[in-house]
Design a protein around this motif. Structure first.
Motif, PDB file in Angstrom:
ATOM      1  N   CYS A  56      33.338  71.484  42.223  1.00  0.00           N
ATOM      2  CA  CYS A  56      32.714  70.361  42.928  1.00  0.00           C
ATOM      3  C   CYS A  56      32.892  70.528  44.433  1.00  0.00           C
ATOM      4  N   SER A  57      31.775  70.622  45.145  1.00  0.00           N
ATOM      5  CA  SER A  57      31.778  70.723  46.609  1.00  0.00           C
ATOM      6  C   SER A  57      31.310  69.396  47.198  1.00  0.00           C
ATOM      7  N   ILE A  58      32.119  68.799  48.078  1.00  0.00           N
ATOM      8  CA  ILE A  58      31.752  67.540  48.731  1.00  0.00           C
ATOM      9  C   ILE A  58      31.705  67.786  50.234  1.00  0.00           C
ATOM     10  N   THR A  59      30.510  67.757  50.806  1.00  0.00           N
ATOM     11  CA  THR A  59      30.316  68.068  52.220  1.00  0.00           C
ATOM     12  C   THR A  59      29.323  67.079  52.837  1.00  0.00           C
ATOM     13  N   PRO A  60      29.285  66.969  54.163  1.00  0.00           N
ATOM     14  CA  PRO A  60      28.404  65.975  54.786  1.00  0.00           C
ATOM     15  C   PRO A  60      26.939  66.086  54.379  1.00  0.00           C
ATOM     16  N   TRP A  61      26.390  67.332  54.382  1.00  0.00           N
ATOM     17  CA  TRP A  61      24.959  67.510  54.160  1.00  0.00           C
ATOM     18  C   TRP A  61      24.631  68.260  52.876  1.00  0.00           C
ATOM     19  N   GLY A  62      25.631  68.580  52.079  1.00  0.00           N
ATOM     20  CA  GLY A  62      25.397  69.430  50.922  1.00  0.00           C
ATOM     21  C   GLY A  62      25.532  70.896  51.304  1.00  0.00           C
ATOM     22  N   GLN A  63      25.201  71.775  50.381  1.00  0.00           N
ATOM     23  CA  GLN A  63      25.389  73.207  50.598  1.00  0.00           C
ATOM     24  C   GLN A  63      24.197  73.886  51.261  1.00  0.00           C
ATOM     25  N   SER A  64      23.095  73.188  51.425  1.00  0.00           N
ATOM     26  CA  SER A  64      21.906  73.801  52.012  1.00  0.00           C
ATOM     27  C   SER A  64      21.092  72.761  52.767  1.00  0.00           C
ATOM     28  N   GLY A  65      20.145  73.235  53.551  1.00  0.00           N
ATOM     29  CA  GLY A  65      19.273  72.325  54.292  1.00  0.00           C
ATOM     30  C   GLY A  65      19.339  72.554  55.787  1.00  0.00           C
ATOM     31  N   PRO A  66      18.426  71.955  56.534  1.00  0.00           N
ATOM     32  CA  PRO A  66      18.352  72.194  57.981  1.00  0.00           C
ATOM     33  C   PRO A  66      19.593  71.760  58.746  1.00  0.00           C
ATOM     34  N   TYR A  67      20.253  70.668  58.347  1.00  0.00           N
ATOM     35  CA  TYR A  67      21.447  70.235  59.065  1.00  0.00           C
ATOM     36  C   TYR A  67      22.595  71.209  58.867  1.00  0.00           C
ATOM     37  N   VAL A  68      22.651  71.818  57.676  1.00  0.00           N
ATOM     38  CA  VAL A  68      23.658  72.849  57.419  1.00  0.00           C
ATOM     39  C   VAL A  68      23.365  74.068  58.287  1.00  0.00           C
TER      40      VAL A  68
END
Length: 338
Positions: free
Chosen positions: A58-70
Motif C-alpha cells: 500500500c502506497s499513500i502519497t499526495p498525488w498517487g504514483q503517477s500523473g502530472p503533479y508527480v
C-alpha cells in the motif's frame, strides 16, 4: 498501541538486507515515499512481490504514483490537499477567506482509505492468494470525501453551480448555531416545524404558528429577528449547557453541548462504557487514553499496550523473526544499519 518499533537504515548494505528480510515475513507493506524512491532503494512493489504474489503493498502519497503533479514534483501538506481536493472552498464565512477543517483530516481520511483497502485485499488473498499494489492518492480521497465534496460535485454536474460559503446555520434558520450558556456553549438546531417548539421553549410561545418563523432570517424584519435572538440569549444564559441540552432534547430538537477535553474525560457515557484505559509509559508517565470506539459482544477488548519508544524492539524483532544473533546486534548498530 500494540505496536513494535524497529529502526533500520535501508541505505546501508546490512540495513537493506534486514528490511528485505522483514518484508519477506510481512503480509502487508505500507509506504509513503515519493513515487520512485522505493524502487531506487530496491523495495518497490514489483521488486518485493516478484516471488510473493500474495503480498499486499500500500502506497499513500499526495498525488498517487503517477500523473502530472508527480511528474512536476509538486509537494503538499494537509492544508494544501484539503484546499485542492476537499471542501475548503465551501467552509467558513462568505466575507472571509476559505478555511481548512481542523487537524490533519486529509491525511486521516487517506489513512482510513488505505486501511480499508488493505483489509478488503486481505480477504481476497485468503480466498485466492492474489495480493495487489494499492495506490492511495490523498488528493483523490479529498475529491471523493463525503464531507460536502461529492455532493458539491454532483450539484455542479447536474446544475453547473459551484459550491460557496454561506455562513453558519445561524444565518439560515432562527433557532440554529452555537449559543453561549453559563458554562460554555450549546448547539441547537430547530429546523422546519421544530421552530415552533423552539419559540415555546425560549418563552415566546405567542409566536408559535407565526408564518414568519419558517422564513430565512435575512428576509425578515431585523427587529423581529432581534426580538427572538434576545429572548434566546436570555434563555441560554440562565442555564448551564447541559441543562439547555436536556431541555432542548425534551422538545425533540437536535441539540448537543460543545464539549471541552475536560468534559469528555468526565462524561458519564464514556465512563460507563469504560472508554478510557490507564497506560503507563516509561517517559510520559501514567495517563488515561481513549481506547477503540466500539464494543464487540463476543470478543472481550484486549488491554492496550503503550506506544513503543523509537527502535525499542530492534533486538526482539531481529532475533525472533530474522534469526539475527544477539552478538551481531552491536555490530549492526555500529555500522548504522539499526
Amino acid at each position: 498501541a500494540n505496536k513494535r518499533s524497529v529502526t533500520i537504515d535501508a541505505e546501508t548494505e546490512d540495513g537493506h538486507e534486514l528490511l528485505l528480510a522483514l518484508i519477506e515475513q510481512a503480509d502487508v507493506v505500507v509506504e509513503d515515499l515519493d513515487p520512485g524512491d522505493a524502487e531506487e532503494l530496491g523495495f518497490g512493489y514489483e521488486q518485493v512481490s516478484a516471488n510473493r504474489p500474495e503480498l499486499i503493498y500500500c502506497s499513500i502519497t499526495p498525488w498517487g504514483q503517477s500523473g502530472p503533479y508527480v511528474d512536476l514534483g509538486f509537494r503538499a501538506s494537509d492544508i494544501v490537499l484539503q484546499g485542492m481536493g476537499g471542501p475548503v472552498a465551501a467552509t467558513g464565512s462568505p466575507d472571509r477567506e476559505p478555511l481548512k477543517l481542523g487537524g490533519s483530516l486529509a491525511l486521516m481520511q487517506a489513512g482510513l482509505v488505505g486501511a480499508w483497502s488493505v483489509a478488503m485485499t486481505l480477504l481476497r488473498v485468503e480466498a485466492d492468494g492474489e495480493g495487489d499494489h494499492i495506490d492511495v492518492s490523498v488528493y483523490e480521497t479529498q475529491m471523493g470525501s463525503r464531507d460536502r465534496r461529492t455532493t458539491s460535485l454532483t450539484t455542479y454536474a447536474y446544475q453547473g453551480t459551484p459550491s460557496s460559503r454561506r455562513g453558519g446555520v445561524a444565518g439560515l434558520v432562527l433557532g440554529g448555531g452555537a449559543q453561549p450558556c453559563l458554562d460554555g456553549y450549546v448547539n441547537i438546531t430547530a429546523i422546519g416545524p421544530k421552530i415552533h417548539q423552539f419559540v415555546e421553549m425560549i418563552g415566546m410561545g405567542h409566536l408559535s404558528g407565526d408564518e414568519r418563523l419558517m422564513q430565512p432570517p435575512l428576509t425578515l424584519d431585523p427587529a423581529f429577528v432581534e426580538e427572538i435572538s434576545t429572548a434566546y440569549l436570555a434563555w441560554s444564559m440562565s442555564r448551564t449547557k447541559r441543562e439547555a441540552l436536556i431541555e432542548a432534547q425534551s422538545y425533540g430538537m437536535l441539540s448537543g453541548v460543545i464539549n471541552t477535553p475536560e468534559d469528555l474525560v468526565n462524561d458519564p457515557v464514556f465512563r460507563g462504557r469504560e472508554v478510557f484505559e490507564e497506560i503507563e509509559h516509561p517517559v510520559a508517565g501514567t495517563f488515561e487514553y481513549p481506547s477503540r470506539p466500539l464494543l464487540m459482544g463476543e470478543t472481550p477488548r484486549q488491554p492496550a499496550s503503550r506506544a513503543p519508544l523509537l527502535g525499542e524492539h530492534n533486538a526482539e524483532v531481529l532475533t525472533e523473526l530474522l534469526g539475527v544473533s544477539a552478538e551481531d546486534l552491536p555490530l549492526l548498530k555500529g555500522v548504522g544499519a539499526i
